[in-house]
Design a protein around this motif. Structure first.
Motif, PDB file in Angstrom:
ATOM      1  N   THR A   7       0.183   4.472   9.949  1.00  0.00           N
ATOM      2  CA  THR A   7       0.689   4.383   8.587  1.00  0.00           C
ATOM      3  C   THR A   7       1.522   3.110   8.427  1.00  0.00           C
ATOM      4  N   PRO A  45      -7.705   9.014   8.876  1.00  0.00           N
ATOM      5  CA  PRO A  45      -6.814   8.370   7.890  1.00  0.00           C
ATOM      6  C   PRO A  45      -5.347   8.362   8.310  1.00  0.00           C
ATOM      7  N   TRP A  55      -5.181  16.664   1.217  1.00  0.00           N
ATOM      8  CA  TRP A  55      -6.330  16.045   1.852  1.00  0.00           C
ATOM      9  C   TRP A  55      -7.198  17.054   2.621  1.00  0.00           C
ATOM     10  N   ILE A  81       1.108   2.804  -3.520  1.00  0.00           N
ATOM     11  CA  ILE A  81      -0.112   3.268  -4.180  1.00  0.00           C
ATOM     12  C   ILE A  81      -0.184   4.784  -4.051  1.00  0.00           C
ATOM     13  N   THR A  93       0.808  -1.215   0.000  1.00  0.00           N
ATOM     14  CA  THR A  93       0.000   0.000   0.000  1.00  0.00           C
ATOM     15  C   THR A  93       0.844   1.269   0.000  1.00  0.00           C
ATOM     16  N   PRO A 118     -11.964   6.970  -2.581  1.00  0.00           N
ATOM     17  CA  PRO A 118     -12.501   5.997  -1.614  1.00  0.00           C
ATOM     18  C   PRO A 118     -12.411   6.474  -0.173  1.00  0.00           C
ATOM     19  N   THR A 119     -11.309   7.148   0.175  1.00  0.00           N
ATOM     20  CA  THR A 119     -11.188   7.680   1.541  1.00  0.00           C
ATOM     21  C   THR A 119     -12.247   8.728   1.815  1.00  0.00           C
ATOM     22  N   PHE A 140      -1.519   8.587  -3.703  1.00  0.00           N
ATOM     23  CA  PHE A 140      -2.668   9.123  -2.976  1.00  0.00           C
ATOM     24  C   PHE A 140      -3.819   9.464  -3.904  1.00  0.00           C
ATOM     25  N   GLN A 141      -3.524   9.796  -5.140  1.00  0.00           N
ATOM     26  CA  GLN A 141      -4.581  10.165  -6.084  1.00  0.00           C
ATOM     27  C   GLN A 141      -5.550   9.020  -6.337  1.00  0.00           C
ATOM     28  N   LEU A 142      -5.114   7.774  -6.130  1.00  0.00           N
ATOM     29  CA  LEU A 142      -5.996   6.623  -6.328  1.00  0.00           C
ATOM     30  C   LEU A 142      -6.835   6.302  -5.103  1.00  0.00           C
ATOM     31  N   THR A 143      -6.433   6.781  -3.953  1.00  0.00           N
ATOM     32  CA  THR A 143      -7.145   6.447  -2.713  1.00  0.00           C
ATOM     33  C   THR A 143      -7.941   7.606  -2.133  1.00  0.00           C
ATOM     34  N   MET A 144      -7.791   8.801  -2.667  1.00  0.00           N
ATOM     35  CA  MET A 144      -8.463   9.928  -2.026  1.00  0.00           C
ATOM     36  C   MET A 144      -9.983   9.868  -2.197  1.00  0.00           C
TER      37      MET A 144
END
Length: 305
Positions: free
Chosen positions: A179, A175, A241, A147, A144, A155-156, A149-153
Motif C-alpha cells: 500500500t 491488491p 472488496w 482516490i 493514489t 478496474p481492479t 475505492f469506489q473509483l478503483t474497484m
C-alpha cells in the motif's frame, strides 16, 4: 539637612562569613498546603471518554453470553442472569465458520508480510536513493491515497478477472500486497535515522540490501509494528472488496461470512453476538500488543518531509 530614614521593609545585612564573601541566607517560601490529585487532571476528562468507547464492546460481550429471550426482552436486560454459551456453541458448530476464520488469517497474514517486505524496500529507495523522477513518482504514489475505492474497484475487478483470480483468495491478496501508506511511513521513518552507520557499512563493502536488512530494519521496529498492525486491521475488517470478488462460500472471509450468517440467522442474536466477539478478538489483541509503538513511530516518522 536631615537624612531619610530607612523603611521597615529593608532586610538587615547578613553577617560576613570567614571567607570574606557576603552570604545571604534565603528562606524558602512556604506555600499553603493544598490538596493535590494523585493523577493528572486530564484523567477526569479521558476516563469518561474511554468508558464511553468501551461500553459497546462490553455490551457485545455481555450479549454473547445471554439467551435469546434476554436479548429480545423489552426493556433489554443490562446484565445476564447466567452465563449461557449456546451462541458460541452454535457458531463454532457451524461447519463453515472455522473455514472463514482460516481464510481471513491467510489473507491478513500474507498482506502483513508483503507490506513489511515491499513497503520497506520502497520506503528505503525513496529515502536513501536519488534517481530521475523520484520525487514525481513519490508524489504520484501519494496521490493514489486520496482516490476513493469506489473509483478503483471496477478496474481492479477487471484486472483480477484477466488474471483468473476472481472467486479465489488471490483476488483478496494481490491488491493488498503493498500500500502507498506503508511505503510512505517507512520512508518518513528512514529519513529520521542517521546515515553514519549506513555509510560505515557501505565503506566495509555491504550492499544496500545488506544494510537495509542488517542495520536499518532492526532500528525500525516501531515502524514495522505500526505497518503490521494497520495492515492487519484493514485487511481483517475489509468487507466491500470480498463482497465483490468472492462468490462461493468456501472462499468467504470472516467478515463476509459473518454478514451472510447474520442475515440467515437474524433471530439467533446470541449466535450473532458470539460471532462478532470472535471476530473482534484478534483485532483487540493485535492493537494491545502494539499500542506502545504507534506514538513512537508516528512522531518519529513525521520529523522530516
Amino acid at each position: 539637612m536631615t537624612h531619610t530614614a530607612h523603611t521597615a521593609e529593608t532586610a538587615p545585612s547578613a553577617p560576613t562569613p570567614a571567607g570574606g564573601a557576603a552570604a545571604w541566607k534565603t528562606t524558602p517560601v512556604r506555600r499553603p498546603p493544598g490538596r493535590r490529585l494523585p493523577f493528572s487532571a486530564w484523567h477526569l476528562v479521558l476516563a469518561p471518554l474511554a468508558l464511553g468507547f468501551a461500553l459497546p464492546l462490553l455490551w457485545l460481550l455481555l450479549s454473547s453470553v445471554m439467551t435469546d429471550a434476554e436479548i429480545n426482552r423489552f426493556p433489554p436486560a443490562l446484565w445476564p442472569e447466567g452465563i449461557d454459551l449456546g451462541g458460541y456453541r452454535y457458531v463454532l458448530g457451524n461447519a463453515m465458520f472455522p473455514r472463514w476464520f482460516a481464510n481471513s488469517l491467510v489473507v491478513s497474514g500474507v498482506a502483513v508480510l508483503s507490506n513489511l517486505l515491499l513497503g520497506s524496500l520502497g520506503g528505503y529507495a525513496f529515502a536513501r536513493m536519488r534517481f530521475a523522477g523520484s520525487r514525481l513518482l513519490l508524489g504520484l504514489m501519494l496521490a493514489t491515497m486520496v482516490i476513493p475505492f469506489q473509483l478503483t474497484m471496477i478496474p481492479t475487478f477487471l484486472v483480477m478477472k484477466r488474471l483468473g483470480l476472481i472467486d479465489t483468495l488471490g483476488a483478496l491478496i494481490v491488491p493488498a500486497l503493498v500500500t502507498p501508506f506503508a511505503v510512505f511511513l517507512f520512508r518518513q521513518f528512514f529519513l529520521a535515522l542517521p546515515r553514519e552507520m549506513e555509510e560505515a557499512a557501505w565503506i566495509d563493502g555491504c550492499s544496500r540490501l545488506r544494510v537495509l536488512f542488517s542495520i536499518v530494519l532492526p532500528l525500525a521496529r516501531p515502524a514495522l509494528a505500526t505497518v503490521a498492525v494497520l495492515t492487519f486491521l484493514s485487511t481483517w475488517n475489509d468487507l466491500t472488496w470480498p463482497l465483490i470478488a468472492i462468490n462461493h462460500d468456501t472462499q468467504y472471509t470472516l467478515q463476509l461470512g459473518l454478514t451472510t450468517f447474520q442475515g440467515q440467522h437474524h433471530t439467533r442474536w446470541s449466535a450473532v453476538m458470539a460471532g462478532n466477539v470472535i471476530t473482534v478478538l484478534p483485532v483487540l489483541v493485535a492493537f494491545l500488543l502494539a499500542q506502545k509503538t504507534f506514538i513512537q513511530s508516528l512522531t518519529s516518522s513525521g520529523l522530516k518531509g
